[in-house]
Design an enzyme around this catalytic site. Structure first.
Site, PDB file in Angstrom:
ATOM      1  CG  ASP A  48       3.796   1.820   9.523  1.00 21.70           C
ATOM      2  OD1 ASP A  48       3.913   2.013   8.306  1.00 21.70           O
ATOM      3  OD2 ASP A  48       3.528   2.736  10.337  1.00 21.70           O
TER       4      ASP A  48
ATOM      5  NE  ARG B  62       1.025  10.968  10.319  1.00 17.60           N
ATOM      6  CZ  ARG B  62       0.565   9.874   9.712  1.00 17.60           C
ATOM      7  NH1 ARG B  62      -0.592   9.376  10.048  1.00 17.60           N
ATOM      8  NH2 ARG B  62       1.246   9.317   8.724  1.00 17.60           N
ATOM      9  N   PRO B  63       2.120  16.731  10.769  1.00 16.30           N
ATOM     10  CG  PRO B  63       4.130  17.423  11.713  1.00 16.30           C
ATOM     11  CD  PRO B  63       3.021  16.428  11.883  1.00 16.30           C
TER      12      PRO B  63
ATOM     13  CG  ASP C 121       7.193  20.827   9.636  1.00 15.92           C
ATOM     14  OD1 ASP C 121       6.501  19.785   9.753  1.00 15.92           O
ATOM     15  OD2 ASP C 121       8.310  20.944  10.155  1.00 15.92           O
ATOM     16  CG  LEU C 122      10.053  18.109   8.028  1.00 14.49           C
ATOM     17  CD1 LEU C 122      10.406  16.707   8.510  1.00 14.49           C
ATOM     18  CD2 LEU C 122      11.217  19.070   8.259  1.00 14.49           C
TER      19      LEU C 122
ATOM     20  CB  CYS D 103      -4.728  10.389  11.853  1.00 13.67           C
ATOM     21  SG  CYS D 103      -3.021   9.895  11.964  1.00 13.67           S
TER      22      CYS D 103
ATOM     23  CE  LYS E  83      -1.489   1.627   4.080  1.00  9.38           C
ATOM     24  NZ  LYS E  83      -1.291   3.050   4.437  1.00  9.38           N
ATOM     25  CG  ASN E  84       2.439   2.661   3.502  1.00 11.77           C
ATOM     26  OD1 ASN E  84       1.258   2.955   3.276  1.00 11.77           O
ATOM     27  ND2 ASN E  84       2.892   2.469   4.725  1.00 11.77           N
TER      28      ASN E  84
ATOM     29  CB  ILE F  63       8.286   7.496  14.316  1.00 10.41           C
ATOM     30  CG1 ILE F  63       9.759   7.159  14.006  1.00 10.41           C
ATOM     31  CG2 ILE F  63       7.603   8.124  13.108  1.00 10.41           C
ATOM     32  CD1 ILE F  63       9.958   6.175  12.893  1.00 10.41           C
TER      33      ILE F  63
ATOM     34  NE  ARG G  20      -7.127   4.528   6.010  1.00 13.55           N
ATOM     35  CZ  ARG G  20      -6.816   5.787   6.257  1.00 13.55           C
ATOM     36  NH1 ARG G  20      -7.305   6.389   7.304  1.00 13.55           N
ATOM     37  NH2 ARG G  20      -6.000   6.443   5.472  1.00 13.55           N
TER      38      ARG G  20
HETATM   39  C1  EPZ Z   1       4.565   7.116   6.140  1.00 15.14           C
HETATM   40  O1  EPZ Z   1       3.779   8.199   6.611  1.00 15.14           O
HETATM   41  C2  EPZ Z   1       3.659   5.908   6.149  1.00 15.14           C
HETATM   42  N1  EPZ Z   1       2.507   6.149   5.285  1.00 15.14           N
HETATM   43  C3  EPZ Z   1       3.165   5.631   7.578  1.00 15.14           C
HETATM   44  O2  EPZ Z   1       2.417   4.412   7.533  1.00 15.14           O
HETATM   45  C4  EPZ Z   1       4.386   5.414   8.470  1.00 15.14           C
HETATM   46  O3  EPZ Z   1       3.947   5.224   9.801  1.00 15.14           O
HETATM   47  C5  EPZ Z   1       5.295   6.653   8.389  1.00 15.14           C
HETATM   48  O4  EPZ Z   1       5.678   6.885   7.014  1.00 15.14           O
HETATM   49  C6  EPZ Z   1       6.577   6.483   9.209  1.00 15.14           C
HETATM   50  O5  EPZ Z   1       7.301   5.374   8.737  1.00 15.14           O
HETATM   51  C7  EPZ Z   1       2.667   6.027   3.936  1.00 15.14           C
HETATM   52  O6  EPZ Z   1       3.736   5.757   3.434  1.00 15.14           O
HETATM   53  C8  EPZ Z   1       1.435   6.249   3.112  1.00 15.14           C
HETATM   54  P1  EPZ Z   1       6.530  10.633   8.008  1.00 15.14           P
HETATM   55  P2  EPZ Z   1       4.361   9.708   6.504  1.00 15.14           P
HETATM   56  O7  EPZ Z   1       6.371  11.908   7.258  1.00 15.14           O
HETATM   57  O8  EPZ Z   1       5.290   9.826   5.368  1.00 15.14           O
HETATM   58  C9  EPZ Z   1       7.043  13.897  11.385  1.00 15.14           C
HETATM   59  C10 EPZ Z   1       0.577   3.026   7.822  1.00 15.14           C
HETATM   60  O9  EPZ Z   1       0.197   2.501   8.887  1.00 15.14           O
HETATM   61  N2  EPZ Z   1       6.880  14.866  10.288  1.00 15.14           N
HETATM   62  O10 EPZ Z   1       7.661   9.725   7.668  1.00 15.14           O
HETATM   63  O11 EPZ Z   1       3.209  10.634   6.592  1.00 15.14           O
HETATM   64  C11 EPZ Z   1       5.784  13.084  11.664  1.00 15.14           C
HETATM   65  O12 EPZ Z   1       4.950  13.763  12.574  1.00 15.14           O
HETATM   66  C12 EPZ Z   1       1.016   4.467   7.835  1.00 15.14           C
HETATM   67  O13 EPZ Z   1       0.665   2.437   6.717  1.00 15.14           O
HETATM   68  C13 EPZ Z   1       7.111  16.204  10.547  1.00 15.14           C
HETATM   69  O14 EPZ Z   1       7.441  16.595  11.659  1.00 15.14           O
HETATM   70  O15 EPZ Z   1       5.173   9.810   7.862  1.00 15.14           O
HETATM   71  C14 EPZ Z   1       6.350  11.814  12.255  1.00 15.14           C
HETATM   72  O16 EPZ Z   1       6.614  12.014  13.624  1.00 15.14           O
HETATM   73  C15 EPZ Z   1       0.708   5.166   9.148  1.00 15.14           C
HETATM   74  N3  EPZ Z   1       6.970  17.110   9.524  1.00 15.14           N
HETATM   75  C16 EPZ Z   1       7.676  11.612  11.522  1.00 15.14           C
HETATM   76  O17 EPZ Z   1       8.002  12.903  10.977  1.00 15.14           O
HETATM   77  C17 EPZ Z   1       6.626  16.709   8.251  1.00 15.14           C
HETATM   78  O18 EPZ Z   1       6.530  17.570   7.355  1.00 15.14           O
HETATM   79  C18 EPZ Z   1       7.623  10.618  10.392  1.00 15.14           C
HETATM   80  O19 EPZ Z   1       6.524  10.953   9.565  1.00 15.14           O
HETATM   81  C19 EPZ Z   1       6.389  15.348   8.023  1.00 15.14           C
HETATM   82  C20 EPZ Z   1       6.526  14.441   9.045  1.00 15.14           C
END
Ligand code: EPZ
Length: 422
Positions: free
Chosen positions: A309, A121-122, A124-125, A116, A22-23, A331, A401
């Site tokens: 995950d 789920r910011p 900003d990056l 969620c 999915k991811n 995380i 999902r």
């Molecule tokens: C991906 O989400 C996955 N989803 C998530 O899987 C997974 O938990 C996550 O990566 C971490 O491995 C998909 O790939 C569709 P991140 P993503 O941006 O990319 C912080 C599942 O169960 N952050 O890597 O949205 C954030 O808050 C889902 O399949 C910022 O601070 O996650 C988190 O603490 C759930 N600023 C950390 O980084 C940003 O701009 C990692 O988030 C973006 C993220």
């Protein structure tokens, strides 16, 4: 709405075939926006998240066809650069259309995804990455407005933040940089296999990306990308979920098939260190039951670390593993909704500041529980497999999902699971 009823005490056996990831599918489907050519993508799991992504593409003007696991997408004539709230709110991962839309139109308006249950789920990056390519980002009325007045220019961007790197943020910048003018260097990039699969997909379209899978990815912008064909990698989190099922509830062993064992090295390592024999072939892992398995200490971190995950699923295993286990999620520190539900089943744990200390009990007892997010819900299924009596899991749409036919897959390996309308 539907619920799953897990009748505990039916040992698992045989082989489970894992679906496509999915991811990996979600950003790859978004990347089809970067070309007017036809893209044929195989092994896309039929789950609600990928269906939402296809709806968003259609809403933007793409032609979409789906026949079992194969999706054909053609974004020849896009009619919009807007991803509206009513679609984005259903699936926050739809933010990964920002990069391709910005690159294609030099502007895009995408609804802020909101948080969620697993945490804020910011993005900003993501926005910092786009600004590194010359775009301007403004947030107004719950929408992100991105504009690249003079087109996107390659540059050096750093994607690491307070909680480590960002998977979808890296994907977004990778897609935008693929057709930006000049060369982009992405530092602090996510190394997940799903990022590598996206880079492989983009390179098959004519992109020039090197270093995917490491923390530094270099992208030489090209003027145009073409249609392509691609097979999505196996879903390593679905595979890990079934590996835990094998350790927890198999009669003797469970074969998890059609996977890439390299993507599961740390799960395999932790299970082996906890006393579970794991046999490996080129495309499968067979996990043996061990009633005397021991607990473990787990700290989640970005790939190749232990995946966030998979932490809920490990909590389900440790709930009936003798001794004490410690699970820390660096995380998503709030991602422990599954524990309060497992407590209703008799689990014994303490939780504080993103860390759970779990003391194994002899057996859980079935109870009505509430699914809350994708992986927490899968953990409740695992907890119900060995529980005394039956466990009703309400709001099963959370599981649908990201797990393709989870009840059917479990029935095929001996579990007694019913899906009923409630
Ligand atoms: C991906 O989400 C996955 N989803 C998530 O899987 C997974 O938990 C996550 O990566 C971490 O491995 C998909 O790939 C569709 P991140 P993503 O941006 O990319 C912080 C599942 O169960 N952050 O890597 O949205 C954030 O808050 C889902 O399949 C910022 O601070 O996650 C988190 O603490 C759930 N600023 C950390 O980084 C940003 O701009 C990692 O988030 C973006 C993220």
């Amino acid at each position: 709405m539907e619920k799953l009823i897990i009748h505990g005490g039916n040992p698992l056996f045989g082989t489970v075939n894992i679906s496509g990831s999915k991811n990996a599918s979600l950003p790859i489907l978004a990347a089809t926006l970067l070309t007017r050519g036809e893209c044929i993508i195989r092994r896309v799991p039929d789950v609600s998240d990928t269906n939402y992504m296809l709806q968003i593409l259609q809403n933007l003007g793409a032609d979409v066809e789906r026949a079992s696991g194969t999706v054909v997408v053609k974004c020849e004539k896009l009619k919009s650069h807007v991803a509206p709230y009513d679609l984005v709110r259903k699936m926050r991962a739809s933010v990964c259309v920002m990069g391709p839309l910005l690159a294609r139109h030099n502007r895009c308006d995408v609804s802020l995804p909101g948080g969620c249950v697993i945490g804020d789920r910011p993005i900003d990056l993501h926005l910092k990455g786009f600004e590194g390519l010359g775009a301007e980002a403004t947030v107004e009325g719950g929408n992100i407005h991105l504009k690249a007045r003079y087109g996107l220019q390659g540059g050096e961007v750093n994607m690491s933040g307070k909680y480590g790197t960002t998977v979808l943020g890296t994907d977004n910048v990778l897609m935008a940089a693929a057709i930006a003018k000049g060369t982009t260097v992405i530092k602090g990039a996510a190394c997940e296999p799903e990022v590598v699969d996206l880079a492989d997909f983009l390179n098959s379209m004519g992109a020039k990306i090197t270093g995917a899978g490491t923390a530094t990815i270099t992208v030489e912008g090209v003027t145009e990308l073409s249609g392509t064909e691609h097979v999505v990698i196996p879903d390593r989190i679905e595979a890990g979920t079934f590996m835990v099922a094998g350790a927890l509830a198999s009669e003797s062993a469970l074969k998890v098939n059609r996977i890439n064992p390299k993507h599961l090295e740390l799960i395999t390592k932790v299970l082996r260190e906890s006393g579970y024999q794991v046999d490996e072939t080129a495309d499968s892992l067979t996990v043996h039951r061990n009633p005397n398995g021991t607990g473990a200490n787990i700290v989640t971190s970005p790939y190749p670390g232990f995946p966030t995950d998979m932490q809920a699923q490990m909590c389900a295993l440790f709930a009936t593993t003798e001794g004490e286990s410690v699970v820390k999620d660096t995380i998503f520190p709030q991602r422990f909704m599954h524990l309060s539900e497992m407590k209703r089943m008799g689990a014994d744990f303490e939780f504080d500041e993103g860390t759970a200390v779990i003391r194994g009990v002899e057996q859980l007892s079935g109870a009505p529980v509430m699914a809350s997010d994708l992986r927490a819900s899968a953990a409740l299924v695992l907890a119900g497999l060995n529980a005394k009596g039956s466990t009703d899991i309400h709001r099963v749409y959370h599981i649908d999902r990201g797990y393709e036919g989870i009840d059917e897959k479990f029935r095929n390996i001996g579990a007694r699971i019913d899906r009923v309308r409630e």
